[in-house]
Design an enzyme around this catalytic site. Structure first.
Site, PDB file in Angstrom:
ATOM      1  N   ASN A 179      60.007  21.816 -18.094  1.00  0.00           N
ATOM      2  CA  ASN A 179      60.268  21.022 -19.301  1.00  0.00           C
ATOM      3  C   ASN A 179      60.814  21.851 -20.459  1.00  0.00           C
ATOM      4  OD1 ASN A 179      57.827  22.322 -19.692  1.00  0.00           O
ATOM      5  ND2 ASN A 179      56.862  20.611 -20.762  1.00  0.00           N
ATOM      6  N   ASP A 229      56.209  18.186 -14.318  1.00  0.00           N
ATOM      7  CA  ASP A 229      55.015  18.434 -15.129  1.00  0.00           C
ATOM      8  C   ASP A 229      55.204  18.016 -16.582  1.00  0.00           C
ATOM      9  OD1 ASP A 229      52.334  19.531 -15.590  1.00  0.00           O
ATOM     10  OD2 ASP A 229      53.411  20.898 -16.907  1.00  0.00           O
ATOM     11  N   ASP A 265      47.999  26.809 -17.329  1.00  0.00           N
ATOM     12  CA  ASP A 265      48.737  25.781 -18.068  1.00  0.00           C
ATOM     13  C   ASP A 265      49.042  26.306 -19.469  1.00  0.00           C
ATOM     14  OD1 ASP A 265      50.094  23.548 -18.843  1.00  0.00           O
ATOM     15  OD2 ASP A 265      48.375  22.181 -18.813  1.00  0.00           O
TER      16      ASP A 265
HETATM   17 ZN   LIG Z   1      50.887  19.040 -16.750  1.00  0.00          ZN
END
Ligand SMILES: [Zn+2]
Lengths: 307, 427
Positions: B96, B154, B306
């Protein structure tokens, strides 16, 4: 006891003693509103800003009257979320206001936690005038004040709160406040408007309004928040009013001396019939009147003024 | 460059090593691991690891490096520097970015930039769908040729089940897994976990079922197609339960969780501190316990960070409009060592979640210590006490709910491809 907090951000932060202190202080202020000259010099030279991101004539005016009766200067700032689009954040606004040296800022905002954020930025006292579905502490205080006034006590009361509990800051603040006392709280509304885990707050959930109002000392009606998409939680306003609108029949099931409350503004004929709203058990206008006294008490305590 | 690490307790779950050994590194590779290695040359750097632990460099299968497009939040350079400080020698970066990594030129850019400026190994994860829009498949084959090792949208789940099925089928050609961000869009219109804390705060909330439902759907599709699926950042008890159930018969499921999901509960959000805003949201105490149990019993294979760095202004706003995410690379391993201190896992078991398991799931030739393997090594002190200071972060993202937290265990030295890329300065 003495008041020590800088801000009034929520009922949840208050002790029972602090709640009672506000109520007792409000008692002494109620008389002022009944005098011919409804003004005392207590807050002379102090500045109160009302910063409203959501339109609310009644809460804003109530705070303004409260401040003016104490001789404070008041300034209204109406902001809205479109200022975000212009790039001005709550933080920018807060800093600008702070440079004008206000003593108190009353904030109403559609997002939970905004008053808490504001209180960290400014030195002024911050009063939460309603933050999203989170809290509306002065509403809960004026509700308690009215209950105590009409019933002579808070302990031992059975209170039915009816309507859109999930999105109601009034319901939340009242629950937090009333849990400090020996009360029985029943929350009632369509299952879509009763959030899961609500019972964890120590209340009873009842979907059937007839059961909820049975033997109640207090019936507190909530508003359908049409502007917050409240309608998408029910099939229609019509159906809601059929199933959950408060009618004479319901009132008969409650205690003989039940009081009917509503934080306003009412959707007449939706959550409450006109007959009940204007009927003998209704204390809706007393709530409005008491709101001024309670807000005077809060302003007084937060500014640490000498009586 | 030659390095001789002396007398460290070498732990490598993959090769079943756990004893005090010397490790000799030469030319980017491990040349020898033995009881007492004598230094042969004078141009060898000798590192005394007495009392410390020597382990394979950690692999993080879920980071956001923000480059290209959001370099003000993080860059490949700063993100990988933060990684090696935290003990990671390999990271998998999500798609992203801006532009989205949905075509080979973006993949090539990331590969090139990582080689030029990266402090550690970087493997890009390509998008499943063009623009992460969930409408049509991205050019997965071309990205694969350019270096991606997995695909993921994601940030959101692929809402269209038919499209996800196609993605799972198409990746068979390349043998790479689909990484699934499990979140039902319709059920997750909120900012915190739906539970007692959200009832108190009045913040719009997301129920655990929003995650669990997609966990079930995505595993069902993967099983039907027979393709590998990796479920990332699991946070809910129900998710762990379903994974355990499906794993009994379908072996191509792997999953990870992140340190905040076994360290913090939704009660933290009552502070309205936007640093506690993550997606999925911090869950209940019961979920936290289930995540720990999942790590213990093997339902959860991997711990990922993350790592989601944000600039200060994105977080310095009202809770609802703040961005989600924690800058996690510099605290993840130390936070995870708490699992060892608490007795949830032993050291080898914990290291497996950071090395062997991610290497296997993503077919990476790293995460082990044996002669001939790449010299990606960390040396850490599991007992060192330190206090998290976000101002000391190398990452541009100072967004952490752990600022001021006292932790036990710290990475002291990181070697990537035989080069020391991070060394803790001791005063
Ligand atoms: Zn995610």
């Amino acid at each position: 006891m003495n008041w020590t907090k800088k801000d009034l951000l929520g009922i949840r932060e208050l002790s029972k003693e602090e709640i009672l202190l506000i109520l007792d202080t409000a008692e002494s202020f109620k008389d002022i509103s009944k005098r011919e000259v409804k003004k005392v010099p207590t807050l002379r030279g102090k500045t109160v800003i009302t910063l409203f991101y959501e339109p609310s004539t009644r809460t804003r005016v109530s705070f303004e009257i409260a401040a003016k009766r104490l001789s404070a200067d008041t300034i209204n700032v109406s902001a809205n979320t479109s200022s975000y689009v212009k790039g001005e954040t709550l933080k920018d606004t807060a800093k600008n206001l702070e440079s004008m040296q206000p003593d108190v800022i009353v904030i109403r905002h559609e997002m939970p936690g905004a008053p808490h954020m504001l209180s960290k930025i400014v030195n002024s006292s911050v009063i939460n005038g309603g933050d999203g579905a989170h809290e509306h502490p002065t509403q809960a205080l004026l509700d308690m004040f009215t209950m105590r006034e009409k019933k002579g006590r808070i302990d031992g009361l059975k209170i039915a709160i009816i309507g859109d509990i999930a999105h109601s800051r009034v319901a939340r603040s009242n629950i937090f406040a009333l849990k400090n006392f020996d009360t029985e709280i029943i929350c009632c509304g369509p299952p879509t408007m009763i959030p899961p885990y609500l019972e964890d707050l120590g209340v009873r959930v009842e979907y059937n309004i007839n059961k909820a109002v049975k033997n109640a000392d207090v019936i507190m009606m909530l508003r359908i928040q049409k502007e917050r998409g409240g309608v998408s939680y029910i099939p229609s306003i019509n159906e809601y009013s059929t199933i959950y609108g408060l009618k004479q029949d319901h009132v008969k099931k409650a205690k003989n001396d039940v009081i009917i409350m509503h934080p306003g503004p009412m959707n007449r004929g939706v959550e409450i019939t006109g007959e009940v709203a204007d009927g003998p058990y209704s204390v809706i206008l007393d709530q409005v009147e008491n709101g001024v006294a309670v807000r005077m008490a809060v302003l007084f305590l937060l500014t640490g003024s000498e009586a | 460059m030659k390095i001789l690490i002396k007398k460290g307790r070498v732990i490598d779950p993959r090769n079943g090593i756990d004893e005090v050994l010397d490790v000799y590194v030469n030319g980017g590779f491990i040349e020898k691991i033995d009881k007492h290695i004598r230094e042969k040359d004078h141009d060898v750097e000798i590192i005394d690891a007495d009392g410390l632990i020597v382990a394979p460099g950690l692999i993080d299968v879920h980071v956001h490096l923000r480059e290209p497009g959001y370099e003000y939040k993080e860059s490949i350079k700063t993100g990988t520097m933060a990684a090696v400080k935290g003990g990671f020698t390999t990271v998998v970066c999500m798609a992203n970015t801006n532009p989205v990594n949905d075509n080979k030129s973006v993949t090539e850019y990331i590969m090139k930039q990582s080689k030029a400026e990266g402090a550690c190994r970087v493997f890009p994860c390509g998008a499943i769908t063009k623009g992460l829009k969930g409408i049509e498949l991205a050019e997965i084959g071309e990205m694969f040729e350019a270096g991606i090792i997995a695909i993921s949208d994601d940030g959101k789940s692929v809402r269209n089940s038919e499209l996800l099925r196609k993605a799972l089928e198409y990746t068979k050609l390349f043998g790479i897994p689909v990484i699934s961000h499990c979140e039902d869009e319709d059920l997750s219109k909120g900012f915190v976990h739906e539970g007692k804390a959200s009832i108190i705060s009045g913040i719009d909330a997301v129920p655990s079922i929003a995650e669990e439902i997609i966990v079930k759907r995505d595993m069902a599709l993967a099983e039907y197609v027979g393709s590998p699926i990796h479920l990332t950042h699991l946070s809910a008890k129900g998710s762990v339960d379903s994974v355990r159930e499906v794993k009994k018969r379908f072996k191509k499921v792997t999953c990870d969780t992140c340190p905040h999901y076994f360290t913090l509960t939704d009660e933290e959000t009552l502070s309205f501190d936007t640093n506690t805003k993550v997606n999925p949201p911090l869950r209940s105490k019961e979920d936290v316990e289930a995540i720990k149990e999942g790590l213990r019993n093997g339902s959860i294979d991997i711990i990922a960070t993350d790592h989601a760095p944000h600039d200060f202004t994105s977080k310095d706003v009202e809770f609802n409009i703040a961005t989600s995410g924690i800058s996690g690379l510099e605290t993840a391993f130390s936070l995870s060592l708490a699992l060892v201190h608490e007795g949830v896992l032993d050291l080898s078991g914990l290291l497996r979640k950071f090395t062997e398991a991610p290497a296997k799931a993503f077919k990476l030739p790293y995460g082990e210590l044996k002669p001939g393997s790449a010299a990606d090594i960390i040396i850490f002190d599991p007992a060192a006490r330190w206090t998290v200071d976000r101002n000391a972060f190398i990452s541009k993202g100072k967004n952490t709910p752990f600022h001021g937290r006292k932790l036990r265990g710290k990475n002291l030295l990181t070697i990537v491809g035989g080069k020391i890329v991070y060394r803790e300065k001791t005063p």
